[in-house]
Design an enzyme around this catalytic site. Structure first.
Site, PDB file in Angstrom:
ATOM      1  N   ASN A   7      16.903 -37.374 -12.093  1.00 19.13           N
ATOM      2  CA  ASN A   7      15.397 -38.031 -12.321  1.00 19.13           C
ATOM      3  C   ASN A   7      14.692 -36.800 -11.712  1.00 19.13           C
ATOM      4  O   ASN A   7      14.408 -36.841 -10.292  1.00 19.13           O
ATOM      5  CB  ASN A   7      15.453 -39.261 -11.596  1.00 19.13           C
ATOM      6  N   ARG A  90      16.835 -38.935 -16.745  1.00 22.55           N
ATOM      7  CA  ARG A  90      15.783 -39.933 -17.068  1.00 22.55           C
ATOM      8  C   ARG A  90      14.492 -39.357 -17.579  1.00 22.55           C
ATOM      9  O   ARG A  90      13.840 -38.333 -16.966  1.00 22.55           O
ATOM     10  CB  ARG A  90      15.647 -40.620 -15.668  1.00 22.55           C
ATOM     11  N   HIS A 179       9.718 -48.827 -17.293  1.00 24.38           N
ATOM     12  CA  HIS A 179      10.686 -49.440 -16.500  1.00 24.38           C
ATOM     13  C   HIS A 179      11.871 -50.060 -17.522  1.00 24.38           C
ATOM     14  O   HIS A 179      12.674 -50.869 -17.291  1.00 24.38           O
ATOM     15  CB  HIS A 179      10.312 -50.735 -15.642  1.00 24.38           C
ATOM     16  N   ARG A 239      -1.730 -49.114  -7.879  1.00 27.44           N
ATOM     17  CA  ARG A 239      -2.590 -49.255  -9.196  1.00 27.44           C
ATOM     18  C   ARG A 239      -3.060 -50.754  -9.438  1.00 27.44           C
ATOM     19  O   ARG A 239      -2.629 -51.448  -9.243  1.00 27.44           O
ATOM     20  CB  ARG A 239      -1.461 -48.824 -10.325  1.00 27.44           C
ATOM     21  N   GLU A 383      18.774 -48.840 -12.621  1.00 31.85           N
ATOM     22  CA  GLU A 383      18.556 -47.924 -13.569  1.00 31.85           C
ATOM     23  C   GLU A 383      19.482 -46.811 -13.863  1.00 31.85           C
ATOM     24  O   GLU A 383      20.137 -46.488 -14.932  1.00 31.85           O
ATOM     25  CB  GLU A 383      17.251 -47.361 -13.346  1.00 31.85           C
TER      26      GLU A 383
END
Ligand code: ADP
Length: 397
Positions: A7, A90, A179, A239, A383
């Site tokens: 990743n 990823r 996601h 955010r 994940e």
């Protein structure tokens, strides 16, 4: 077979080596500050931690260091690179072209490049990770697993914004959602946990630093809260989530801000940190609220209210809900957050067993009462495992 999961970020690189015989994590770690002063690697294996500090000018040097750590005679877990059967990467943005994972070849790479305008920070970093692995392990098959892919089942009514159609046609402005590997893993696990049945309607709440909800009907995403970018949706650590878009040009005018400054405010200075003026970390905000800080309590209420509203919206989108699922850092660990969200969902027939809720931390659990009309479950996300499984499947073909 061992599979290496990568990743890659712009200056960091996370990795995990998974033994697919039993899907166990053999080692994992993180390289930080690539290309800047103070580059270092933290490598974890069998309860041990091995740290290396050395200058790393780019991702290729970072991958070399990871492979050195994995094969190190004192701290390694494999004897040579040949014990890595495949690498799974990823990749954040797959655009509209990738509804699943793909074996990496030059045409896949150029499609990831095409999507750079949609994810200007992430896709170039992911590509650096891919190129670096190709340079160091040229004969190892590699697979790209996209954050957006699982959401590609959405219909136009869910993914199109009411903007001039030309922006969709030319610039691909639409809802993509992120996601995806987490929502996919968690929806599959939920089905296994609750026993497969037809007519399943899940609302999955992935609540971490970044948060997103998805409505998953019979294994397919009907809607998801993140949009063209991961900025849309619920309140996150830093955010803002969904706001009136007019706020953007209002702020620009009133405060004389540039696009970059507004972008920074909405992505980095809003959400929990913006509202609480304390921290982007849920634990800090929660502790402050428990100690009587009113602003922190209001922050938690705003956070939960937005999620609760969206659960209602997704129930409407699917004409029902059979299970509500919590995952990621906050969803898995914070029972007070789950309680706060579920308070007010009684109209759906949701009943939480507070004792089970309180006990559920970081592991699978059903936290609703036996007579609850909707099952409420906690399912830890993974994940990396989704990436590893796809990589194994595609690399073995
Ligand atoms: P990321 O989006 O970076 O992967 P995570 O899924 O790790 O984020 O979630 C990070 C969030 O989870 C933080 O807000 C953190 O406070 C929260 N969190 C982690 N553990 C706990 C806990 N035990 N109780 C409450 N919140 C927690």
């Amino acid at each position: 077979m061992n599979i290496l999961i990568i990743n890659a970020g712009s200056s960091s690189l996370k990795y995990q080596l998974i033994n697919m015989n039993d899907e166990s994590t053999v080692a994992k770690g993180n390289v930080e500050r690539i290309g800047i002063e103070g580059s270092n690697l933290v490598h974890k294996y069998s309860g041990q931690v091995y740290k290396v500090e050395q200058p790393l000018k780019d991702h290729t040097e970072a991958i070399r260091l990871v492979l050195d750590a994995l094969t190190d005679k004192d701290h390694g877990v494999i004897s040579s690179m040949d014990e890595i059967g495949a690498v799974g990467h990823r990749v954040v943005h797959g655009g509209e072209k990738f509804a699943g994972s793909h074996l990496i070849n030059e045409s896949v790479i150029s499609m990831i490049e095409e999507n750079i305008p949609l994810a200007p920070l992430h896709n170039p970093a992911n590509l650096m990770g891919i190129r670096a692995c190709q340079a160091v392990m040229p004969n190892t098959p590699m697979v790209a697993v996209f954050d957006t892919a699982f959401h590609m089942t959405m219909e136009k009514e869910a993914f199109l914004y009411a903007l001039p159609m030309d922006y969709y046609r030319r610039l691909k402005v639409r809802r993509y959602g992120f996601h995806g590997s987490s929502h996919r893993f968690v929806s599959q696990r939920t089905r296994e946990l609750l026993g497969e049945k037809d007519g399943e309607k899940l609302v999955i709440c992935h609540l971490g630093n970044g948060s997103s909800l998805s409505a998953v009907k019979d294994g397919k995403v009907v809607d998801t809260s993140m949009g063209l970018t991961p900025l849309e949706g619920v309140v996150m650590g830093t955010r803002c989530g969904t706001i009136d878009p007019a706020i953007i040009y209002y702020l620009m005018k009133q405060e004389n801000l540039t696009i970059e400054q507004v972008d920074n405010i909405l992505n980095k200075k809003s959400g929990l940190i913006g509202l609480s003026e304390l921290s982007s970390d849920m634990r800090d905000v929660r502790t402050a609220a428990e100690n009587g800080n009113e602003q922190a309590l209001t922050t938690l209420n705003i956070w939960a209210y937005g999620i609760r509203k969206l659960i209602g919206a997704y129930t409407a989108a699917m004409n029902g809900i059979t299970a509500l699922v919590f995952t990621a850092g906050i969803g898995e660990n914070d029972f007070t957050a789950r309680t706060r969200i579920c308070k007010g969902l009684e109209y759906l027939g949701i009943k939480i067993d507070e004792e089970k809720n309180r006990a559920a931390a970081g592991e699978e659990a059903v936290i609703s009462t036996p007579d609850s009309a909707v099952k409420v479950v906690v399912v830890p996300t993974n994940e990396e495992l989704i990436i590893a499984r796809d990589t194994l499947e595609l690399a073995s073909k």
